[in-house]
Scaffold this motif. Sequence first.
Motif, PDB file in Angstrom:
ATOM      1  N   SER A 127       0.834  -1.206   0.000  1.00 21.70           N
ATOM      2  CA  SER A 127       0.000   0.000   0.000  1.00 21.70           C
ATOM      3  C   SER A 127       0.867   1.253   0.000  1.00 21.70           C
ATOM      4  O   SER A 127       0.629   2.195  -0.768  1.00 21.70           O
ATOM      5  CB  SER A 127      -0.923   0.009   1.228  1.00 21.70           C
ATOM      6  N   TYR A 128       1.881   1.278   0.853  1.00 24.12           N
ATOM      7  CA  TYR A 128       2.782   2.433   0.907  1.00 24.12           C
ATOM      8  C   TYR A 128       3.524   2.594  -0.422  1.00 24.12           C
ATOM      9  O   TYR A 128       3.721   3.719  -0.906  1.00 24.12           O
ATOM     10  CB  TYR A 128       3.784   2.271   2.048  1.00 24.12           C
ATOM     11  N   MET A 129       3.936   1.489  -1.014  1.00 29.68           N
ATOM     12  CA  MET A 129       4.662   1.568  -2.274  1.00 29.68           C
ATOM     13  C   MET A 129       3.759   2.077  -3.402  1.00 29.68           C
ATOM     14  O   MET A 129       4.177   2.908  -4.224  1.00 29.68           O
ATOM     15  CB  MET A 129       5.223   0.186  -2.645  1.00 29.68           C
ATOM     16  N   LEU A 130       2.542   1.593  -3.462  1.00 34.56           N
ATOM     17  CA  LEU A 130       1.602   2.065  -4.483  1.00 34.56           C
ATOM     18  C   LEU A 130       1.270   3.536  -4.276  1.00 34.56           C
ATOM     19  O   LEU A 130       1.109   4.290  -5.241  1.00 34.56           O
ATOM     20  CB  LEU A 130       0.328   1.214  -4.448  1.00 34.56           C
ATOM     21  N   TYR A 131       1.158   3.935  -3.032  1.00 38.06           N
ATOM     22  CA  TYR A 131       0.886   5.342  -2.733  1.00 38.06           C
ATOM     23  C   TYR A 131       2.060   6.208  -3.184  1.00 38.06           C
ATOM     24  O   TYR A 131       1.864   7.292  -3.763  1.00 38.06           O
ATOM     25  CB  TYR A 131       0.664   5.498  -1.227  1.00 38.06           C
ATOM     26  N   TYR A 132       3.270   5.736  -2.935  1.00 37.06           N
ATOM     27  CA  TYR A 132       4.472   6.437  -3.395  1.00 37.06           C
ATOM     28  C   TYR A 132       4.476   6.555  -4.921  1.00 37.06           C
ATOM     29  O   TYR A 132       4.738   7.631  -5.480  1.00 37.06           O
ATOM     30  CB  TYR A 132       5.707   5.683  -2.910  1.00 37.06           C
ATOM     31  N   LEU A 133       4.159   5.467  -5.596  1.00 35.81           N
ATOM     32  CA  LEU A 133       4.131   5.486  -7.062  1.00 35.81           C
ATOM     33  C   LEU A 133       3.012   6.387  -7.581  1.00 35.81           C
ATOM     34  O   LEU A 133       3.167   7.051  -8.614  1.00 35.81           O
ATOM     35  CB  LEU A 133       3.948   4.066  -7.598  1.00 35.81           C
ATOM     36  N   THR A 169     -10.110  -3.378   6.724  1.00 35.68           N
ATOM     37  CA  THR A 169      -9.622  -2.013   6.547  1.00 35.68           C
ATOM     38  C   THR A 169      -8.238  -2.016   5.915  1.00 35.68           C
ATOM     39  O   THR A 169      -7.910  -1.143   5.101  1.00 35.68           O
ATOM     40  CB  THR A 169      -9.605  -1.272   7.895  1.00 35.68           C
ATOM     41  N   VAL A 170      -7.398  -2.987   6.267  1.00 27.97           N
ATOM     42  CA  VAL A 170      -6.091  -3.136   5.620  1.00 27.97           C
ATOM     43  C   VAL A 170      -6.281  -3.390   4.129  1.00 27.97           C
ATOM     44  O   VAL A 170      -5.585  -2.815   3.285  1.00 27.97           O
ATOM     45  CB  VAL A 170      -5.287  -4.275   6.269  1.00 27.97           C
ATOM     46  N   ALA A 171      -7.246  -4.241   3.798  1.00 28.47           N
ATOM     47  CA  ALA A 171      -7.540  -4.487   2.389  1.00 28.47           C
ATOM     48  C   ALA A 171      -8.000  -3.211   1.696  1.00 28.47           C
ATOM     49  O   ALA A 171      -7.619  -2.939   0.542  1.00 28.47           O
ATOM     50  CB  ALA A 171      -8.617  -5.569   2.265  1.00 28.47           C
ATOM     51  N   ALA A 172      -8.802  -2.396   2.388  1.00 27.63           N
ATOM     52  CA  ALA A 172      -9.280  -1.138   1.808  1.00 27.63           C
ATOM     53  C   ALA A 172      -8.133  -0.154   1.603  1.00 27.63           C
ATOM     54  O   ALA A 172      -8.120   0.599   0.617  1.00 27.63           O
ATOM     55  CB  ALA A 172     -10.353  -0.526   2.699  1.00 27.63           C
ATOM     56  N   ILE A 173      -7.170  -0.127   2.512  1.00 26.08           N
ATOM     57  CA  ILE A 173      -5.992   0.729   2.346  1.00 26.08           C
ATOM     58  C   ILE A 173      -5.234   0.323   1.083  1.00 26.08           C
ATOM     59  O   ILE A 173      -4.835   1.166   0.267  1.00 26.08           O
ATOM     60  CB  ILE A 173      -5.079   0.633   3.585  1.00 26.08           C
ATOM     61  N   PHE A 174      -5.058  -0.991   0.917  1.00 27.09           N
ATOM     62  CA  PHE A 174      -4.380  -1.492  -0.285  1.00 27.09           C
ATOM     63  C   PHE A 174      -5.179  -1.145  -1.542  1.00 27.09           C
ATOM     64  O   PHE A 174      -4.627  -0.624  -2.516  1.00 27.09           O
ATOM     65  CB  PHE A 174      -4.191  -3.000  -0.182  1.00 27.09           C
TER      66      PHE A 174
END
Length: 538
Positions: A127-133, A169-174
Amino acid sequence: MQLRLDRTSVGPRPKDHKHLLPEIILPKNSSPLRAHGTPVIADRLGAGQTLVLVLAAYFIIHVIVRFVLPHGLELDEAEQVNLSQWLLAGYGAQPPFYNWLQHGAIQIFGMSLVTLSGLKGLLLFLSYMLYYLAARQVLEDKRLAVVAALGLLTIPQISFEAQRDLSHTVAAIFGSSFFLYALLRVVSRPSFVAFLLFGIATGIGGITKYNFAILPIAAGLAVLMDRDMRRTVLSWKLLPAAMLAAAIVTPHALWLLDNFKDASQGTLKKLGGEDAGLLGGIAQGLGSLTVGFFSFFGITIIIFALVYREHLKAVIKANSRWTLFVGRILILSLVLIVLMILFAGFENVRDRWLTPVLLAGPLYIALKVDAAKIPLAVGLKRIWTVAAIIMVIIPAALATRSNLGRFTGNYAYTNIPFPMLAKTVAEKAAGANTLIVASDGQLGGNMHFNLPNLPVTVTPPPLTIESRPLDGFNRIVFVWRRKDGSPPPGFGEVFADYLRENGIDTLPQDTAIVGYPYAWGRPADQYRFAYAVMDLKR
């Protein structure tokens, strides 16, 4: 950097002193400030490689911490373990994406805390990596993408609650991070591959959490409000993307049509709140939305205001095409929730429920900083300092929770001695084809976690899941408790309906109440369970 004397400066030109100074030749794409090292530090702190390595280490530490802590399962952990016994199109009040992943992880890697916490850590890392991208798609200065990604750590529901005990919620973040990445890639670089990714991201998001639907609706409206974006997105390429999204969502959507009442009643009950009348309900809903907004995003706003305090006015005033676009998504998402409050009777909007809606907040702030064209080095240092503090505090806080009981007498779920009960149940189940029947989902999940080779059912069963038939079993071990650890009630109070539904009119003879000390607790503090053994006549 090289120093060179200009030969033309040697000679009778006494009035032109500047030719006597050495000429400074800087490396290509360099600026004089690099001689002082500040931009070099900014480059290092803003490098994607730094972010990847630090976050990978951080989430590995979380897996290690969870393994070291007592092995009693939290509520969501136990639910996932219990439901992992089946691979279904739907499981109840939440979409099945996380359940499917958990089922697959257990099938491949086996039942363990590493499997449970490893899946969560991997999803959060991605999730953090996709957000960074996602941020890199639209930021002019790509180093600010690190600021956007680290901004997620400042949101308690993402940094702490997701690690403590959340699954869907973790799935929703992803799903939301993936969607933002795909959306911004489509708008900024509308290739065919980008549209396909957009379809996949939308489909996956749709089966992470039902409130995810607010995000693509708001994003679609925001696109339509921008003429150039509208021309870009409304392309023939949108059709295969929509087909991909539909293919991913359809199996669960068909299940939902058949089970809508059962699947929605829990969520609607949480959102509906108490019957406070029309005006009272609207006031309560708007109030809960306001509280939820600041609970979710308030700390982030304060931290970023402090990080960029010298340039706060410039950041607030700065705008660009991308700040307007992401800002519209955030505002339209909130407007859609307000409409739900006004016309659908939503009265209790919790901060966690806003996760897909407000996830773009740190990205919006990073875009404002980018538009302000302010120096980055100080801000990068400060946000990394904040992130480092958070990365120390959160694992320490999670470890501390399991240690407080011995001092306060108030124990966490992880301290409950489920593994000791499982040993007793294993002894009672030996030598027969045994079914374990538990009185609640957390107890059932812990039994299956500790005894993965024994089937477990819960009574009453989870929504839309039927109890296991007794055909083929010749022994039942019942387990029950009170959630506060006090002596459990009698057998009939808990399982009478279950026995009647299965045509059994006798009671088990082997019944007992047992107590075990809490894990990491005081020896005198005990948690009590009850069990009963019944052999079936065949």
